[in-house]
Design an enzyme around this catalytic site. Structure first.
Site, PDB file in Angstrom:
ATOM      1  N   SER A 211       0.844  -1.200   0.000  1.00 32.86           N
ATOM      2  CA  SER A 211       0.000   0.000   0.000  1.00 32.86           C
ATOM      3  C   SER A 211       0.873   1.241   0.000  1.00 32.86           C
ATOM      4  O   SER A 211       2.064   1.169  -0.302  1.00 32.86           O
ATOM      5  CB  SER A 211      -0.932  -0.029   1.220  1.00 32.86           C
ATOM      6  OG  SER A 211      -1.916   0.968   1.111  1.00 32.86           O
ATOM      7  N   ASN A 212       0.312   2.382   0.328  1.00 31.27           N
ATOM      8  CA  ASN A 212       1.084   3.622   0.411  1.00 31.27           C
ATOM      9  C   ASN A 212       0.561   4.475   1.558  1.00 31.27           C
ATOM     10  O   ASN A 212      -0.378   4.090   2.249  1.00 31.27           O
ATOM     11  CB  ASN A 212       1.014   4.368  -0.929  1.00 31.27           C
ATOM     12  CG  ASN A 212      -0.425   4.674  -1.304  1.00 31.27           C
ATOM     13  OD1 ASN A 212      -1.109   5.413  -0.619  1.00 31.27           O
ATOM     14  ND2 ASN A 212      -0.903   4.056  -2.382  1.00 31.27           N
TER      15      ASN A 212
END
Ligand code: C5P
Length: 400
Positions: A211-212
């Site tokens: 993810s980020n």
């Protein structure tokens, strides 16, 4: 611009300054244009001008006392704040600025400020040295970063006899900004705005994902601002801990592919698409059915995710498309390239080296006509409104 004023609910906060008498003129101008004005006075304001003056001109009771219930048996400051289209405080003293900045709530006006979600405009007036003091300047900066609109005082002769910056802004300037803020409010009526927000998560196994750092704050701020401006708003959100703004239709998704489906399903009814989500560019090619066991090294194959915005660009129609470009280098060049490649109307570029998970952000907007607008660091709410200001112009097909 008569329709902008007609029936609007403005709260005029009046604080104690030599300029307090000028609030009488402001009130007359506001009511003269068709607005309904409720005046709130601080205790010190009442030492300069009697509430009766404002009561007579506004034809409404002047709110001064925190400890009374209004005619609807609501808590007065909450009820007044709920109805308001705008809170204008003119003049605003250093004391009131400090109270607003630090959340002190010891009178009607400061409680109302904390409980309202409407736009707030401050017109400071004070002595030159006071206005220049770092305490005042830093408090104003704090308020601006939270989306409060503030007017610079004028330069000229002050009550103290000094010459300098501190005089209440000109009446015509105040009225112009009030008109702009009121006019902003319903300019998206009839539009269906689809906003994507947050990160996506791409699972590796039942417990792990790629993810980020996106928080979704920017997307949710846009959704809320679009709702405030009269649009029907849908949000397709990746995982975030943010609450859904009232009246906004939310769909939660996890992966980029889910977001792709959710956006494309809603594209038909959408007139304005704003892709604020930080969509993961890649996903693991396989998703392990069980938690992956430790090994010395592992290799994960990544596949490209579909580009949602590029697909929306291919099916553009008369829709307005807005993208974001989070970059760590060559900000404008990269943004310009994405604008063209994805057939966008507007791209909002932010240099994420200055951080992107906070309450404020600093962006540059580029539109399809080549217009570049660099904004200072502002609250995400204010940035949301600036983006929508541009969207409204693009939607009307104006090339302003
Ligand atoms: O090309 P880049 O990912 O930097 O473009 C960013 C813009 O494109 C953002 O508005 C983002 O929401 C959107 N995007 C998308 N689908 C992807 C990747 C990015 O819609 N797979």
């Amino acid at each position: 611009m008569k329709h902008v004023w007609e029936g609007k609910e403005i709260i005029l906060g009046v604080t104690g300054s030599i300029a307090t008498y000028k609030a009488v003129e402001i009130l007359r101008e506001l009511t003269g244009r068709g607005a309904n004005v409720t005046v709130v006075m601080t205790e010190s304001a009442q030492r300069f001008v009697a509430p009766l003056t404002f009561e007579t001109l506004s034809r409404r009771p002047v709110l001064t006392d925190l400890f009374t219930l209004d005619y609807n048996k609501h808590i007065g400051h909450v009820a007044a704040g709920e109805r308001a289209d705008l809170l204008l405080v003119a003049p605003t003293t250093a004391n009131t600025i400090a109270k607003f900045a630090h959340g002190l709530a010891d009178d009607f006006l400061s409680n109302l400020y904390l409980s309202t979600t409407c736009p707030v405009l401050l017109a400071p007036a004070m002595d030159r040295e006071m206005y220049a003091h770092r305490a005042v300047q830093e408090n104003l900066a704090l308020l601006k970063a939270r989306g409060v609109h503030t007017l610079d005082p004028e330069y000229g002769e002050l009550a103290s006899g000094l010459i300098g910056r501190g005089r209440l802004a000109d009446l015509s300037t105040i009225l112009q900004i009030v008109e702009d803020l009121l006019g902003r409010q319903q300019d998206l009526t009839g539009e269906t705005v689809l906003v994507t927000a947050g990160p996506t998560q791409e699972p590796l196994d039942p417990v792990r994902y790629l993810s980020n750092r996106s928080t979704g704050k920017m997307g949710f701020a846009i959704a809320q601002a679009a709702r405030d401006r009269g649009a029907h708003v849908m949000v397709v959100s990746g995982p975030t801990s943010l609450a859904t703004p009232a009246g906004v239709l939310r769909t939660d998704v996890t992966t980029a592919e889910e977001m792709y489906q959710a956006v494309l399903e809603r594209l038909d009814t959408t007139t304005i698409l704003i892709m604020a989500a930080a969509v993961a560019d890649y996903r693991p090619s396989t998703r392990a059915p069980q938690k992956m066991k430790k090994q010395e090294t592992i290799t994960i194959e990544l596949l490209r995710n579909p580009d949602i915005l590029a697909e929306a660009g291919r099916q553009k129609g008369s829709r307005v498309l807005v993208g974001f470009a989070a970059e760590t280098e060559d900000l404008l060049e990269n943004a310009r390239e994405k604008l063209q490649k994805k057939h966008l109307d507007l791209i909002v570029a932010n240099d994420i080296r200055v951080g992107f998970a906070g309450e404020t952000t600093r962006v540059t907007m580029l539109d399809r006509q080549g217009r570049v607008e660099e904004l200072p660091e502002l609250s995400k709410r204010e940035v949301a409104h600036r983006i929508l200001d541009r969207v409204v112009v693009l939607r009307r097909g104006e090339h302003a």
